[in-house]
Design a protein around this motif. Structure first.
Motif, PDB file in Angstrom:
ATOM      1  N   PHE A  10     -38.653  11.057 -20.214  1.00 50.69           N
ATOM      2  CA  PHE A  10     -38.724  12.081 -21.334  1.00 50.69           C
ATOM      3  C   PHE A  10     -38.456  11.704 -22.767  1.00 50.69           C
ATOM      4  O   PHE A  10     -37.581  10.661 -22.880  1.00 50.69           O
ATOM      5  CB  PHE A  10     -37.941  13.133 -21.004  1.00 50.69           C
ATOM      6  N   PHE A  11     -39.405  12.152 -23.595  1.00 51.61           N
ATOM      7  CA  PHE A  11     -39.192  11.878 -24.879  1.00 51.61           C
ATOM      8  C   PHE A  11     -39.436  12.917 -25.925  1.00 51.61           C
ATOM      9  O   PHE A  11     -39.891  14.022 -25.528  1.00 51.61           O
ATOM     10  CB  PHE A  11     -39.891  10.413 -25.394  1.00 51.61           C
ATOM     11  N   ILE A 187     -37.256   3.096 -28.613  1.00 50.07           N
ATOM     12  CA  ILE A 187     -37.600   4.614 -28.602  1.00 50.07           C
ATOM     13  C   ILE A 187     -36.533   5.398 -27.692  1.00 50.07           C
ATOM     14  O   ILE A 187     -36.203   4.938 -26.697  1.00 50.07           O
ATOM     15  CB  ILE A 187     -39.088   4.990 -27.988  1.00 50.07           C
ATOM     16  N   PRO A 188     -35.781   6.601 -28.312  1.00 48.68           N
ATOM     17  CA  PRO A 188     -35.076   7.424 -27.749  1.00 48.68           C
ATOM     18  C   PRO A 188     -35.695   7.888 -26.488  1.00 48.68           C
ATOM     19  O   PRO A 188     -36.567   8.942 -26.672  1.00 48.68           O
ATOM     20  CB  PRO A 188     -34.427   8.328 -28.603  1.00 48.68           C
ATOM     21  N   VAL A 189     -35.293   7.709 -25.258  1.00 45.88           N
ATOM     22  CA  VAL A 189     -35.957   8.235 -24.039  1.00 45.88           C
ATOM     23  C   VAL A 189     -34.677   8.501 -22.973  1.00 45.88           C
ATOM     24  O   VAL A 189     -33.551   8.157 -23.080  1.00 45.88           O
ATOM     25  CB  VAL A 189     -36.936   7.548 -23.256  1.00 45.88           C
ATOM     26  N   ARG A 190     -35.039   9.343 -22.016  1.00 46.34           N
ATOM     27  CA  ARG A 190     -34.023   9.658 -20.971  1.00 46.34           C
ATOM     28  C   ARG A 190     -34.922   9.703 -19.884  1.00 46.34           C
ATOM     29  O   ARG A 190     -35.899   9.974 -19.507  1.00 46.34           O
ATOM     30  CB  ARG A 190     -33.350  10.905 -21.077  1.00 46.34           C
ATOM     31  N   LEU A 191     -34.105   9.506 -18.535  1.00 48.01           N
ATOM     32  CA  LEU A 191     -34.874   9.542 -17.358  1.00 48.01           C
ATOM     33  C   LEU A 191     -35.366  10.920 -16.979  1.00 48.01           C
ATOM     34  O   LEU A 191     -34.751  12.109 -17.247  1.00 48.01           O
ATOM     35  CB  LEU A 191     -33.580   9.193 -16.054  1.00 48.01           C
ATOM     36  N   GLY A 192     -36.525  10.987 -16.395  1.00 50.67           N
ATOM     37  CA  GLY A 192     -37.192  12.399 -15.950  1.00 50.67           C
ATOM     38  C   GLY A 192     -37.012  12.502 -14.511  1.00 50.67           C
ATOM     39  O   GLY A 192     -37.777  12.044 -13.821  1.00 50.67           O
ATOM     40  N   THR A 289     -20.830  -1.610 -24.160  1.00 46.28           N
ATOM     41  CA  THR A 289     -21.202  -1.050 -25.476  1.00 46.28           C
ATOM     42  C   THR A 289     -21.848   0.317 -25.311  1.00 46.28           C
ATOM     43  O   THR A 289     -21.707   1.235 -26.331  1.00 46.28           O
ATOM     44  CB  THR A 289     -21.913  -1.987 -26.204  1.00 46.28           C
ATOM     45  N   MET A 290     -22.926   0.239 -24.307  1.00 51.91           N
ATOM     46  CA  MET A 290     -23.411   1.433 -24.338  1.00 51.91           C
ATOM     47  C   MET A 290     -22.724   2.798 -23.627  1.00 51.91           C
ATOM     48  O   MET A 290     -22.793   3.955 -24.183  1.00 51.91           O
ATOM     49  CB  MET A 290     -24.671   1.107 -23.276  1.00 51.91           C
ATOM     50  N   PHE A 291     -21.803   2.307 -22.826  1.00 50.03           N
ATOM     51  CA  PHE A 291     -20.901   3.311 -22.201  1.00 50.03           C
ATOM     52  C   PHE A 291     -19.990   3.973 -23.486  1.00 50.03           C
ATOM     53  O   PHE A 291     -19.894   5.202 -23.803  1.00 50.03           O
ATOM     54  CB  PHE A 291     -19.674   2.695 -21.180  1.00 50.03           C
ATOM     55  N   ASP A 292     -19.567   3.233 -24.466  1.00 55.16           N
ATOM     56  CA  ASP A 292     -18.746   3.207 -25.356  1.00 55.16           C
ATOM     57  C   ASP A 292     -19.667   4.250 -26.564  1.00 55.16           C
ATOM     58  O   ASP A 292     -19.097   5.321 -27.239  1.00 55.16           O
ATOM     59  CB  ASP A 292     -18.258   1.909 -26.265  1.00 55.16           C
ATOM     60  N   TYR A 353     -28.552   5.980 -25.135  1.00 61.13           N
ATOM     61  CA  TYR A 353     -28.391   6.893 -23.994  1.00 61.13           C
ATOM     62  C   TYR A 353     -29.427   6.436 -22.856  1.00 61.13           C
ATOM     63  O   TYR A 353     -28.826   6.078 -21.707  1.00 61.13           O
ATOM     64  CB  TYR A 353     -28.636   8.151 -24.614  1.00 61.13           C
ATOM     65  N   GLY A 354     -30.796   6.442 -23.137  1.00 63.37           N
ATOM     66  CA  GLY A 354     -31.604   5.881 -22.097  1.00 63.37           C
ATOM     67  C   GLY A 354     -31.726   4.417 -21.598  1.00 63.37           C
ATOM     68  O   GLY A 354     -31.898   4.201 -20.486  1.00 63.37           O
TER      69      GLY A 354
END
Length: 504
Positions: A10-11, A187-192, A289-292, A353-354
């Protein structure tokens, strides 16, 4: 029949042109025709097809129609795999008799289902596609922009569609993840997790509300080896993360007071994944780094939880206060000013995040494929129960070091130990199913009570700030309440420390 294997992301709509430019520039990328697709999704009034875990649609494109039925499939770490049957037709309504007879459940009355079919919702979108080669694999990338809509009684409800789908045409599943990671880095995305069909069912109020107890124990079996265990922990963690994300985005519109708890659960899920990677020696610098990064976006949670607890209908915090109405009004104002929805949007708009989600999917599928690049640095032949005992004991020793029974802890010290208690509880969430339920639950109960006590102490501190801002003096009352709670917590802690650990 074909087996669809795809990764869905998703974006945000404003990223559309940036995405197009990025996909155009990728090596071995060939842009295909842009098409407008109209889709009607069909089921019976009692959702018989959905009960069979099937999805039925009729798609229109360029004056042609195609009916498709998707049968039961799987979603692992965001990768969707589902058998589907496609047939060209010349009418708007689907004909179930055209599909192979063997796809239906035994004793299914297809004629009865056919007679009751109705269109529940529609999805209309523009699809721009690319064919992209990744080594020897071919991936079709589809960028869909449009909406899912439901019309009832002359009223139409709709939701936007902004999705990027990577479908494997030939080759290895890893090609989907590799392309997804390239996109997520820019690009900011997230799992769909939710398909267009599932979103349509929800919009049509034909799907049960989202729900999840994030700290339920993960289903593990003592017979599993450590690789299988890691796969189970990662896949379950990712699934719960996506579910909680969807719940936050859905609930935020309707209930401001519930969102802090959902965000707390999402953070707990992310921390459980981090804890798991650390146990298996897979927590690299880039992952840290990503978790933080995500942790920093969720730093509002403690304040949000405190304000929500003050506002809770069942809260005893201010029930007997003469000026409880003013205190509650200020707490609500402070919660609104926290602007959690905008903080969540900011987190989702961060590429960390993604990227973290897809990095975990990459690791998950590398583990499933037995790829040599994943080095656990542990004895993989170790018995799972032995490994779990070791993890539980290590976690327990950290708690003993922080909270020795002979020490008297203050309110401030309890609050500083909240993260350590969380981490210890997560170890139990991961491996708790391997132990006797009774002994496990008896041991864990007082520690979970301490976590709730710490949350209440934080709420008292928030009440102090609110009362001072209103020039309401409840300092003596707050001091007495805090001292009484710490006294009770000290008694519970010493009692808990004397209990025999269930893994020994």
């Amino acid at each position: 029949m074909s087996a669809e294997i795809e990764l869905k992301l998703f974006f945000q709509l404003e990223q559309q042109q940036t995405l197009i430019n990025l996909l155009d520039r990728l090596p071995s990328s060939e842009q295909q025709a842009c098409r407008k697709l109209s889709n009607g999704y069909f089921d019976t009034p009692d959702l018989q097809l959905r009960k069979w875990d099937m999805g039925l649609r009729v798609r229109g494109c360029d004056g042609k129609r195609e009916q498709t039925i998707k049968t039961a499939g799987t979603v692992v770490g965001g990768i969707h795999s589902r058998p589907e049957y496609n047939l060209d037709i010349d009418q708007d309504e689907p004909n179930l008799n055209l599909f192979p007879e063997n796809i239906w459940p035994d004793e299914a009355n297809i004629s009865a289902v056919q007679s009751q079919l109705t269109c529940l919702f529609d999805t209309d979108f523009e699809r721009r596609t690319w064919h992209i080669y990744v080594d020897e694999s071919l991936v079709e990338v589809a960028l869909d922009i449009g909406h899912v809509s439901v019309t009832r009684g002359g009223e139409t409800k709709s939701e936007p569609i902004c999705e990027l789908e990577f479908e494997l045409m030939a080759g290895k599943t890893g090609a989907l993840i590799e392309l997804g990671i390239k996109v997520a880095e820019t690009i900011p995305v997230r799992l769909g997790k939710a398909s267009k069909a599932l979103r349509g069912y929800r919009l049509a109020a034909q799907s049960s509300p989202l729900s999840l107890e994030v700290l339920e124990f993960i289903a593990l079996e003592a017979s599993q080896d450590l690789k299988q265990t890691l796969v189970s922990l990662l896949s379950t963690g990712l699934e719960r993360w996506q579910q909680l994300e969807a719940m936050i985005l859905e609930t935020g519109v309707h209930s401001l007071e519930q969102v802090p708890t959902l965000c707390y659960r999402l953070r707990a899920c992310v921390r459980l994944l981090r804890c798991t990677l650390k146990q298996f020696n897979l927590l690299s610098d880039s992952l840290i780094t990503m978790f933080d990064c995500i942790e920093s976006h969720l730093s509002f949670i403690e304040t949000g939880l405190s304000l929500a607890e003050i506002l809770s209908q069942n809260s005893q915090l201010i029930a007997k206060q003469p000026k409880k109405t003013k205190l509650a009004e200020q707490a609500l104002k402070s919660l609104q000013q926290l602007s959690i929805s905008s903080l969540i949007e900011k987190m989702l708009a961060d590429t960390c995040y993604g990227s973290l989600q897809l990095s975990l999917v990459d690791l998950l599928f590398a583990m499933r494929a037995g790829e040599s690049r994943v080095n656990l640095n542990i004895n993989i032949n170790t018995d799972l129960k032995t490994f779990a005992d070791k993890m539980q004991e290590a976690s327990w020793q950290k708690i003993l070091a922080l909270m020795p029974s002979e020490a008297d802890l203050t309110s401030r010290e309890y609050q500083s130990f909240a993260r350590a208690l969380d981490d210890s509880i997560f170890v139990g969430v991961a491996y708790g199913e391997l132990y006797s339920k009774q002994s496990r639950d008896v041991f864990r109960a007082p520690w979970q009570d301490l976590v709730l006590g710490i949350r209440t102490l934080a709420a008292y501190r928030q009440l102090a700030h609110i009362s001072e801002s209103l020039d309401i003096d409840i300092s003596d009352w707050l001091r007495n309440k805090e001292e009484s709670l710490v006294f009770a917590m000290e008694h519970s802690r010493r009692s808990a420390l004397s209990n025999q650990p269930y893994w020994r």
